[in-house]
Design an enzyme around this catalytic site. Structure first.
Site, PDB file in Angstrom:
ATOM      1  N   LYS A  97       0.856  -1.184   0.000  1.00 38.83           N
ATOM      2  CA  LYS A  97       0.000   0.000   0.000  1.00 38.83           C
ATOM      3  C   LYS A  97       0.890   1.231   0.000  1.00 38.83           C
ATOM      4  O   LYS A  97       1.851   1.317   0.783  1.00 38.83           O
ATOM      5  CB  LYS A  97      -0.892   0.010   1.253  1.00 38.83           C
ATOM      6  CG  LYS A  97      -2.081   0.953   1.165  1.00 38.83           C
ATOM      7  CD  LYS A  97      -3.162   0.384   0.258  1.00 38.83           C
ATOM      8  CE  LYS A  97      -4.506   1.109   0.467  1.00 38.83           C
ATOM      9  NZ  LYS A  97      -5.549   0.558  -0.415  1.00 38.83           N
ATOM     10  N   GLN A 154     -13.924  31.125  10.314  1.00 40.05           N
ATOM     11  CA  GLN A 154     -14.383  32.484  10.014  1.00 40.05           C
ATOM     12  C   GLN A 154     -13.965  33.466  11.119  1.00 40.05           C
ATOM     13  O   GLN A 154     -13.423  34.542  10.838  1.00 40.05           O
ATOM     14  CB  GLN A 154     -15.909  32.496   9.843  1.00 40.05           C
ATOM     15  CG  GLN A 154     -16.401  31.815   8.584  1.00 40.05           C
ATOM     16  CD  GLN A 154     -16.652  30.331   8.750  1.00 40.05           C
ATOM     17  OE1 GLN A 154     -16.101  29.692   9.648  1.00 40.05           O
ATOM     18  NE2 GLN A 154     -17.490  29.773   7.884  1.00 40.05           N
ATOM     19  N   HIS A 179      -8.316  19.268   6.354  1.00 41.01           N
ATOM     20  CA  HIS A 179      -8.914  18.346   7.307  1.00 41.01           C
ATOM     21  C   HIS A 179      -7.947  17.240   7.727  1.00 41.01           C
ATOM     22  O   HIS A 179      -7.237  16.666   6.903  1.00 41.01           O
ATOM     23  CB  HIS A 179     -10.174  17.718   6.706  1.00 41.01           C
ATOM     24  CG  HIS A 179     -11.239  18.725   6.390  1.00 41.01           C
ATOM     25  ND1 HIS A 179     -11.860  19.470   7.362  1.00 41.01           N
ATOM     26  CD2 HIS A 179     -11.777  19.123   5.214  1.00 41.01           C
ATOM     27  CE1 HIS A 179     -12.742  20.280   6.803  1.00 41.01           C
ATOM     28  NE2 HIS A 179     -12.711  20.085   5.504  1.00 41.01           N
ATOM     29  N   ARG A 192     -11.117  20.024  18.093  1.00 38.30           N
ATOM     30  CA  ARG A 192     -10.678  19.392  16.859  1.00 38.30           C
ATOM     31  C   ARG A 192      -9.308  19.926  16.482  1.00 38.30           C
ATOM     32  O   ARG A 192      -8.857  20.975  16.983  1.00 38.30           O
ATOM     33  CB  ARG A 192     -11.665  19.673  15.722  1.00 38.30           C
ATOM     34  CG  ARG A 192     -11.770  21.133  15.339  1.00 38.30           C
ATOM     35  CD  ARG A 192     -12.666  21.353  14.133  1.00 38.30           C
ATOM     36  NE  ARG A 192     -12.747  22.766  13.767  1.00 38.30           N
ATOM     37  CZ  ARG A 192     -13.324  23.226  12.657  1.00 38.30           C
ATOM     38  NH1 ARG A 192     -13.882  22.372  11.809  1.00 38.30           N
ATOM     39  NH2 ARG A 192     -13.368  24.519  12.392  1.00 38.30           N
ATOM     40  N   THR A 240      -4.589  -4.953   0.527  1.00 41.47           N
ATOM     41  CA  THR A 240      -3.883  -3.688   0.738  1.00 41.47           C
ATOM     42  C   THR A 240      -4.649  -2.767   1.680  1.00 41.47           C
ATOM     43  O   THR A 240      -4.048  -1.963   2.388  1.00 41.47           O
ATOM     44  CB  THR A 240      -3.598  -2.979  -0.593  1.00 41.47           C
ATOM     45  OG1 THR A 240      -4.825  -2.639  -1.234  1.00 41.47           O
ATOM     46  CG2 THR A 240      -2.764  -3.864  -1.502  1.00 41.47           C
TER      47      THR A 240
END
Length: 279
Positions: free
Chosen positions: A10, A216, A244, A173, A55
């Site tokens: 992979k 923002q 992300h 996050r 894989t």
């Protein structure tokens, strides 16, 4: 005809490990290729896949080992990953792991390295734009692709919900972006290089030291800070993709997500833009 040699595996498995057992977080982002040799000839010559480790499973193993060894350096992690295959699959003869690191450097805030905010090494491309005529000229400085992240103190909650909404709210996050910014000069600073450096320092201080309820709000606060720091700037335009880092679900393997292993991904991304000017 004889099959002379073969290998498979992979490639481009992207893993971000965040070691967050203490207030000072460590981040290690790798792009991994894992190649195996062994008793796989029949898959090529007979179409017999019974010995082949999928894989996709190889990718999962890279993530499992990342979670189990969050604190190891890159060399130790790659050795542990290779050993995982040798320990569990008797028909695997050799494992070749190639891993390249995306390097992150701690943001310095008031001269001190920050615990959980980072910039990309070799970062950004400074730019200058001049528009001139016999009636006058405008001068704009800026930077393209200036990349930074923090491992906590960012969330996304209380947004619009309807039948198309699948994203779950979170108060904690990982926040990463590659900022394009340009600022228009209304006056001439004593030193353009020093003034440009002050722009980036003001932006990074806001990013590192304030909780972000969303990209923002962070962009607006950065714009305010830049205008306060460099009086010769008339306005600043900022564009930030929300790069992300997706939590990896390891629950099928008996491992909970605890903010330590992510998949980096650039596409698709949120694109947030604004211009902040003096009143």
């Amino acid at each position: 005809m004889p099959l002379i040699r073969n290998s498979y595996g992979k490639g481009r498995v992207r893993v971000m490990r965040v070691h967050r057992d203490a207030p000072r977080h460590e981040v290690r982002e790798l792009t991994i290729q894992c190649m195996l040799t062994g008793a796989f000839d029949a898959a090529y010559t007979e179409g017999d896949n019974r010995s082949v480790i999928a894989t996709d499973s190889i990718k999962n193993i890279a993530n499992i080992v990342a979670r189990d060894h969050v604190g190891l350096d890159n060399e130790g992690y790659c050795r542990a990953l290779a050993q995982y295959f040798l320990d569990r699959y008797d028909h695997v003869e050799t494992v070749e792991i190639t891993a390249t690191e995306t390097k992150w450097t701690r943001i310095a805030v008031d001269g001190a390295p920050h615990d959980h905010a980072f910039t990309l090494d070799g970062n950004g491309r400074p730019l200058v734009k001049v528009s001139a005529s016999r009636d006058g000229a405008t001068l704009v400085s800026g930077i393209s692709g200036f990349t930074f992240l923090k491992t906590t103190q960012s969330g996304w909650e209380d947004y619009w919900f309807d039948e198309a909404t699948t994203l779950k709210p979170t108060a904690d996050r990982l926040f990463a972006t590659a900022m394009d910014a340009s600022w228009r000069w209304a006056g001439t600073p004593a030193s353009y290089p020093q003034a440009n450096a002050a722009v980036l320092a003001a932006a990074l201080k806001v990013f590192a030291t304030t909780y972000s309820p969303g990209v923002q709000n962070t962009l607006y606060l950065i714009g305010e800070a830049v205008l306060a720091a460099v009086p010769e700037i008339a306005e600043i335009t900022i564009a930030c993709p929300n790069k992300h880092y997706l939590p990896i679900d390891l629950s099928p393997f008996g491992r909970a997500f605890d903010g330590q292993v992510f998949t980096p991904t650039d596409e698709p991304h949120g694109q947030i833009e604004c211009t902040i000017a003096r009143g």
